[in-house]
Enzyme design. Structure first.
Site, mmCIF file in Angstrom:
data_model
loop_
_atom_site.group_PDB
_atom_site.id
_atom_site.type_symbol
_atom_site.label_atom_id
_atom_site.label_comp_id
_atom_site.label_asym_id
_atom_site.label_seq_id
_atom_site.Cartn_x
_atom_site.Cartn_y
_atom_site.Cartn_z
ATOM 1 N N LYS A 151 48.983 24.282 35.296
ATOM 2 C CA LYS A 151 50.073 23.546 34.613
ATOM 3 C C LYS A 151 51.429 24.129 34.996
ATOM 4 C CE LYS A 151 47.110 23.497 30.586
ATOM 5 N NZ LYS A 151 47.049 24.133 29.256
ATOM 6 N N HIS A 205 43.163 45.110 49.564
ATOM 7 C CA HIS A 205 42.013 44.949 48.672
ATOM 8 C C HIS A 205 41.551 46.370 48.320
ATOM 9 C CE1 HIS A 205 38.491 43.568 46.765
ATOM 10 N NE2 HIS A 205 38.003 42.738 47.671
ATOM 11 N N ARG A 222 42.920 38.832 41.204
ATOM 12 C CA ARG A 222 42.897 38.405 42.618
ATOM 13 C C ARG A 222 43.782 37.173 42.743
ATOM 14 N NH1 ARG A 222 37.649 37.677 46.369
ATOM 15 N NH2 ARG A 222 37.960 39.938 46.410
ATOM 16 N N ARG A 256 31.367 39.288 44.688
ATOM 17 C CA ARG A 256 31.218 40.727 44.474
ATOM 18 C C ARG A 256 32.284 41.347 43.591
ATOM 19 N NH1 ARG A 256 28.651 39.315 48.436
ATOM 20 N NH2 ARG A 256 30.471 38.021 48.725
ATOM 21 N N THR A 257 33.541 41.079 43.903
ATOM 22 C CA THR A 257 34.607 41.819 43.221
ATOM 23 C C THR A 257 34.629 41.467 41.736
ATOM 24 O OG1 THR A 257 35.811 41.709 45.294
ATOM 25 C CG2 THR A 257 37.040 42.458 43.374
HETATM 26 N N1 CP Z 1 34.087 41.940 49.348
HETATM 27 C C1 CP Z 1 34.625 40.979 48.549
HETATM 28 O O1 CP Z 1 35.811 41.023 48.178
HETATM 29 O O2 CP Z 1 33.753 40.001 48.206
HETATM 30 P P1 CP Z 1 34.107 38.781 47.225
HETATM 31 O O3 CP Z 1 35.159 37.937 47.918
HETATM 32 O O4 CP Z 1 32.817 38.076 47.007
HETATM 33 O O5 CP Z 1 34.681 39.378 45.967
#
Ligand code: CP
Length: 304
Positions: free
Chosen positions: A80, A129, A101, A51-52
């Site tokens: 590396k 998040h 991320r 999703r993100t």
């Molecule tokens: N909600 C969420 O962060 O989903 P993903 O891990 O798929 O990005």
């Protein structure tokens, strides 16, 4: 230049403006279709995501921009030994904005300190998040019309669930919010969050059984047990199916309660619940695109 590391980086007034922009984008997509012509988003994902990452990419493409990036640390020069600081210095020359991320708490903050472009924390370990929180708040705002005055139940892995930590931090700024934390003993919400709630005199209770608190909830935020953060496979197996929301458990819930989940879902919500009008988690994922479009425009200081 502004980054987004924590949901608190925006004031309540700024969030309100962001949500109104996201609503306008949903209603008038054509108006924004070229807002980011010539701009590039870098998605630097050192941890898996559906999703993100894809909603960020969809957001930039819908704004007329382009996307570069990697979806796996193994396919980047991190494998590396390159540091996050060096990576972002290089990416600053290739892109106009970066969503990152990382499995290590604080890594996007380290990147932001060395970056020449806005950096968005797209999830750092078990910490925060913030763009999921923007998505969660927009979902509540769109479907309920306000962000204050709720009893919200957060259920599942409250220890490692970064979406939970971010959402609590964001919601304490709205009046008359009451939290009900529903988790097994081993996955209780961290002490630093409990201390923060005590300091702010925000009401909360901690329970183990979902059934006993269901009738009082206005919002139920389900989460999966975060397998990737467990040190011990046995503990994960013992706890992973501790909560399974099904239609019979929902019989005592309010008729207008919203069921949210950041997704991915594993077993914690039975698929039969998907047909319940209170289940809004797929709608929630869709709102994630509009709010990320609004965020990209805001951080790039683009007005339409
Ligand atoms: N909600 C969420 O962060 O989903 P993903 O891990 O798929 O990005």
């Amino acid at each position: 230049m502004r980054h987004l590391m924590n949901p608190l980086d925006f004031t309540v007034e700024e969030l309100d403006k962001l949500f109104r922009l996201a609503q306008d984008i949903e209603k008038n997509p054509g108006k924004y279709a070229h807002a980011c012509d010539g701009r590039i988003l870098a998605t630097c994902f050192y941890e898996p995501s559906t999703r993100t990452r894809l909603s960020f990419e969809s957001a930039m493409i819908r704004l007329g921009g382009k996307v570069i990036g990697f979806s796996d640390a193994a396919s980047s020069s991190a494998s590396k030994g390159e540091s996050v600081s060096d990576t972002i210095r290089v990416i600053s020359a290739y892109a106009d904005i970066c969503a990152m991320r990382h499995p290590k708490e604080g890594a996007p903050m380290v990147a932001a300190e060395r970056s020449g472009i806005p950096v968005i924390n797209a999830g750092d370990g078990g910490h925060y998040h913030p763009t999921q929180t923007l998505t969660d708040l927009l979902t509540i705002y769109n479907l309920k019309g306000k962000l204050d005055g709720y009893t919200i139940g957060l259920c599942g892995d409250l220890k490692f669930g970064r979406t939970v930590h971010s959402l609590i931090n964001a919601l304490v700024r709205y009046p008359n919010i009451r939290f009900v934390f529903i988790s097994p003993e081993e996955l209780r919400v961290p002490d630093y969050i409990i201390e923060m709630l005590k300091d702010k005199n925000i009401p909360y209770e901690e329970v183990i059984r979902l059934e006993e608190v269901m009738p009082q909830l206005d919002l139920l935020y389900m989460t999966r047990v975060q397998k990737e953060r467990f040190f011990n496979e046995e503990d994960y197996i013992r706890l992973k199916d501790f909560y399974i929301l099904n239609t019979s458990k929902l019989e005592v819930a309010k008729s207008d309660m919203l069921i949210l989940h950041p997704l991915p879902r594993v077993n914690e919500i039975s698929v039969e619940v998907d047909d319940d009008p209170r289940a809004v988690y797929f709608k929630q994922a869709q709102y994630g695109v509009y709010v990320r479009m609004a965020l990209i425009l805001t951080l790039l200081q683009i007005t339409v």
